[in-house]
Write a protein that holds these residues in place. Structure first.
Motif, PDB file in Angstrom:
ATOM      1  N   MET A 114     -11.120 -59.382 -47.028  1.00 45.20           N
ATOM      2  CA  MET A 114     -10.849 -58.821 -48.352  1.00 45.20           C
ATOM      3  C   MET A 114     -10.694 -59.883 -49.428  1.00 45.20           C
ATOM      4  N   ALA A 115     -10.490 -61.117 -49.027  1.00 44.74           N
ATOM      5  CA  ALA A 115     -10.382 -62.212 -49.995  1.00 44.74           C
ATOM      6  C   ALA A 115     -11.756 -62.676 -50.485  1.00 44.74           C
ATOM      7  N   LYS A 116     -12.801 -62.403 -49.752  1.00 43.90           N
ATOM      8  CA  LYS A 116     -14.136 -62.912 -50.098  1.00 43.90           C
ATOM      9  C   LYS A 116     -14.579 -62.541 -51.510  1.00 43.90           C
ATOM     10  N   PRO A 117     -14.473 -61.274 -51.928  1.00 46.36           N
ATOM     11  CA  PRO A 117     -14.871 -60.964 -53.316  1.00 46.36           C
ATOM     12  C   PRO A 117     -13.990 -61.669 -54.350  1.00 46.36           C
ATOM     13  N   LEU A 118     -12.725 -61.871 -54.018  1.00 46.29           N
ATOM     14  CA  LEU A 118     -11.825 -62.584 -54.934  1.00 46.29           C
ATOM     15  C   LEU A 118     -12.223 -64.050 -55.046  1.00 46.29           C
ATOM     16  N   TRP A 119     -12.590 -64.657 -53.932  1.00 45.91           N
ATOM     17  CA  TRP A 119     -13.026 -66.054 -53.946  1.00 45.91           C
ATOM     18  C   TRP A 119     -14.346 -66.204 -54.699  1.00 45.91           C
ATOM     19  N   LEU A 120     -15.209 -65.220 -54.570  1.00 44.71           N
ATOM     20  CA  LEU A 120     -16.463 -65.233 -55.313  1.00 44.71           C
ATOM     21  C   LEU A 120     -16.175 -65.125 -56.816  1.00 44.71           C
ATOM     22  N   ARG A 121     -15.262 -64.247 -57.184  1.00 47.90           N
ATOM     23  CA  ARG A 121     -14.851 -64.120 -58.589  1.00 47.90           C
ATOM     24  C   ARG A 121     -14.263 -65.436 -59.095  1.00 47.90           C
ATOM     25  N   ASP A 122     -13.385 -66.036 -58.298  1.00 48.25           N
ATOM     26  CA  ASP A 122     -12.764 -67.304 -58.691  1.00 48.25           C
ATOM     27  C   ASP A 122     -13.816 -68.393 -58.898  1.00 48.25           C
ATOM     28  N   ALA A 123     -14.836 -68.405 -58.041  1.00 46.46           N
ATOM     29  CA  ALA A 123     -15.917 -69.388 -58.179  1.00 46.46           C
ATOM     30  C   ALA A 123     -16.642 -69.198 -59.510  1.00 46.46           C
ATOM     31  N   ALA A 124     -16.914 -67.943 -59.851  1.00 49.31           N
ATOM     32  CA  ALA A 124     -17.609 -67.663 -61.112  1.00 49.31           C
ATOM     33  C   ALA A 124     -16.751 -68.031 -62.314  1.00 49.31           C
ATOM     34  N   LEU A 125     -15.445 -67.811 -62.219  1.00 48.34           N
ATOM     35  CA  LEU A 125     -14.556 -68.140 -63.334  1.00 48.34           C
ATOM     36  C   LEU A 125     -14.407 -69.645 -63.520  1.00 48.34           C
ATOM     37  N   SER A 126     -14.264 -70.366 -62.419  1.00 45.62           N
ATOM     38  CA  SER A 126     -14.078 -71.822 -62.531  1.00 45.62           C
ATOM     39  C   SER A 126     -15.413 -72.541 -62.731  1.00 45.62           C
ATOM     40  N   ASN A 127     -16.462 -72.035 -62.128  1.00 47.31           N
ATOM     41  CA  ASN A 127     -17.825 -72.542 -62.251  1.00 47.31           C
ATOM     42  C   ASN A 127     -17.889 -74.078 -62.277  1.00 47.31           C
ATOM     43  N   PRO A 128     -17.425 -74.722 -61.203  1.00 50.04           N
ATOM     44  CA  PRO A 128     -17.342 -76.186 -61.217  1.00 50.04           C
ATOM     45  C   PRO A 128     -18.685 -76.907 -61.314  1.00 50.04           C
ATOM     46  N   PHE A 129     -19.783 -76.213 -61.030  1.00 49.75           N
ATOM     47  CA  PHE A 129     -21.098 -76.862 -61.048  1.00 49.75           C
ATOM     48  C   PHE A 129     -21.974 -76.368 -62.197  1.00 49.75           C
ATOM     49  N   GLY A 130     -21.428 -75.501 -63.039  1.00 48.88           N
ATOM     50  CA  GLY A 130     -22.169 -75.018 -64.202  1.00 48.88           C
ATOM     51  C   GLY A 130     -23.397 -74.191 -63.861  1.00 48.88           C
ATOM     52  N   THR A 131     -23.323 -73.423 -62.800  1.00 53.10           N
ATOM     53  CA  THR A 131     -24.463 -72.597 -62.398  1.00 53.10           C
ATOM     54  C   THR A 131     -24.341 -71.193 -62.994  1.00 53.10           C
ATOM     55  N   GLU A 132     -25.439 -70.453 -62.934  1.00 57.79           N
ATOM     56  CA  GLU A 132     -25.466 -69.104 -63.496  1.00 57.79           C
ATOM     57  C   GLU A 132     -25.238 -68.015 -62.464  1.00 57.79           C
ATOM     58  N   ARG A 133     -25.433 -68.332 -61.193  1.00 56.68           N
ATOM     59  CA  ARG A 133     -25.328 -67.320 -60.143  1.00 56.68           C
ATOM     60  C   ARG A 133     -24.399 -67.814 -59.042  1.00 56.68           C
ATOM     61  N   PHE A 134     -23.743 -66.838 -58.411  1.00 63.29           N
ATOM     62  CA  PHE A 134     -22.811 -67.127 -57.322  1.00 63.29           C
ATOM     63  C   PHE A 134     -23.079 -66.137 -56.214  1.00 63.29           C
ATOM     64  N   VAL A 135     -23.230 -66.657 -55.001  1.00 63.97           N
ATOM     65  CA  VAL A 135     -23.575 -65.816 -53.857  1.00 63.97           C
ATOM     66  C   VAL A 135     -22.617 -66.124 -52.723  1.00 63.97           C
ATOM     67  N   TRP A 136     -22.032 -65.068 -52.139  1.00 64.24           N
ATOM     68  CA  TRP A 136     -21.243 -65.253 -50.930  1.00 64.24           C
ATOM     69  C   TRP A 136     -22.207 -65.276 -49.749  1.00 64.24           C
ATOM     70  N   VAL A 137     -22.093 -66.301 -48.925  1.00 68.66           N
ATOM     71  CA  VAL A 137     -22.870 -66.395 -47.691  1.00 68.66           C
ATOM     72  C   VAL A 137     -21.870 -66.519 -46.562  1.00 68.66           C
ATOM     73  N   ASP A 138     -21.916 -65.598 -45.631  1.00 63.15           N
ATOM     74  CA  ASP A 138     -20.981 -65.620 -44.509  1.00 63.15           C
ATOM     75  C   ASP A 138     -21.335 -66.803 -43.609  1.00 63.15           C
ATOM     76  N   ALA A 139     -20.436 -67.746 -43.501  1.00 64.03           N
ATOM     77  CA  ALA A 139     -20.704 -68.957 -42.723  1.00 64.03           C
ATOM     78  C   ALA A 139     -20.979 -68.656 -41.259  1.00 64.03           C
ATOM     79  N   GLY A 140     -20.439 -67.557 -40.751  1.00 66.98           N
ATOM     80  CA  GLY A 140     -20.670 -67.203 -39.357  1.00 66.98           C
ATOM     81  C   GLY A 140     -22.048 -66.638 -39.088  1.00 66.98           C
ATOM     82  N   LEU A 141     -22.798 -66.354 -40.144  1.00 67.77           N
ATOM     83  CA  LEU A 141     -24.112 -65.736 -39.959  1.00 67.77           C
ATOM     84  C   LEU A 141     -25.248 -66.660 -40.357  1.00 67.77           C
TER      85      LEU A 141
END
Length: 142
Positions: A114-141
């Motif tokens: 349940m934290a994954k969408p929140l972490w994705l949101r946090d990535a978009a808000l902080s945007n440390p690399f100045g990118t336009e898109r953010f994608v969650w990729v499950d590391a286990g897959l």
């Protein structure tokens, strides 16, 4: 694009049945993901003790590490409600497979999911690399 991912040893290797996976499965797949997308910016949620894996395979200029631990998951706002549901007889009996599932057996499994969408949101808000898109990729897959 920034890839966002994460792993945490929640004890899945210690359960019996169809949901069992050793933690090596996750670290191996994360390593594959990090190598395959070495030039793509990544934000990786990982336990502090597993950070050396990231440091070994990624460059600091396109990698951000965010520490995550079970106590951090326990501090999530809805953790108690998740635990109440996860341990309720009514929920477990709602599907035959739930009783032996990681969702039921592992305290941190559902909060991590349940934290994954929140972490994705946090990535978009902080945007440390100045990118336009953010994608969650499950590391286990990977």
């Amino acid at each position: 694009m920034t890839l966002v991912t994460g792993i945490l040893d929640l004890g899945r290797g210690a359960i019996d049945g169809w949901g069992r996976r050793d933690y090596d499965f996750y670290t191996g797949n994360l390593a594959l993901l990090m190598r395959r997308y070495r030039d793509v910016p990544m934000i990786i949620h990982i336990a502090p003790e597993d950070e050396p894996l990231v440091k070994r395979l990624r460059r600091p200029e396109n990698t951000s590490v965010v520490h995550v631990t079970l106590p951090m998951l326990r501090a999530m706002p809805h953790y108690r409600r998740i635990e109440t549901i996860r341990t309720s007889r009514r929920w477990v009996e709602s599907a035959s497979w739930l009783g032996k599932s990681p969702q039921r057996l592992l305290e941190g499994y559902l909060p991590f999911v349940m934290a994954k969408p929140l972490w994705l949101r946090d990535a978009a808000l902080s945007n440390p690399f100045g990118t336009e898109r953010f994608v969650w990729v499950d590391a286990g897959l990977a």
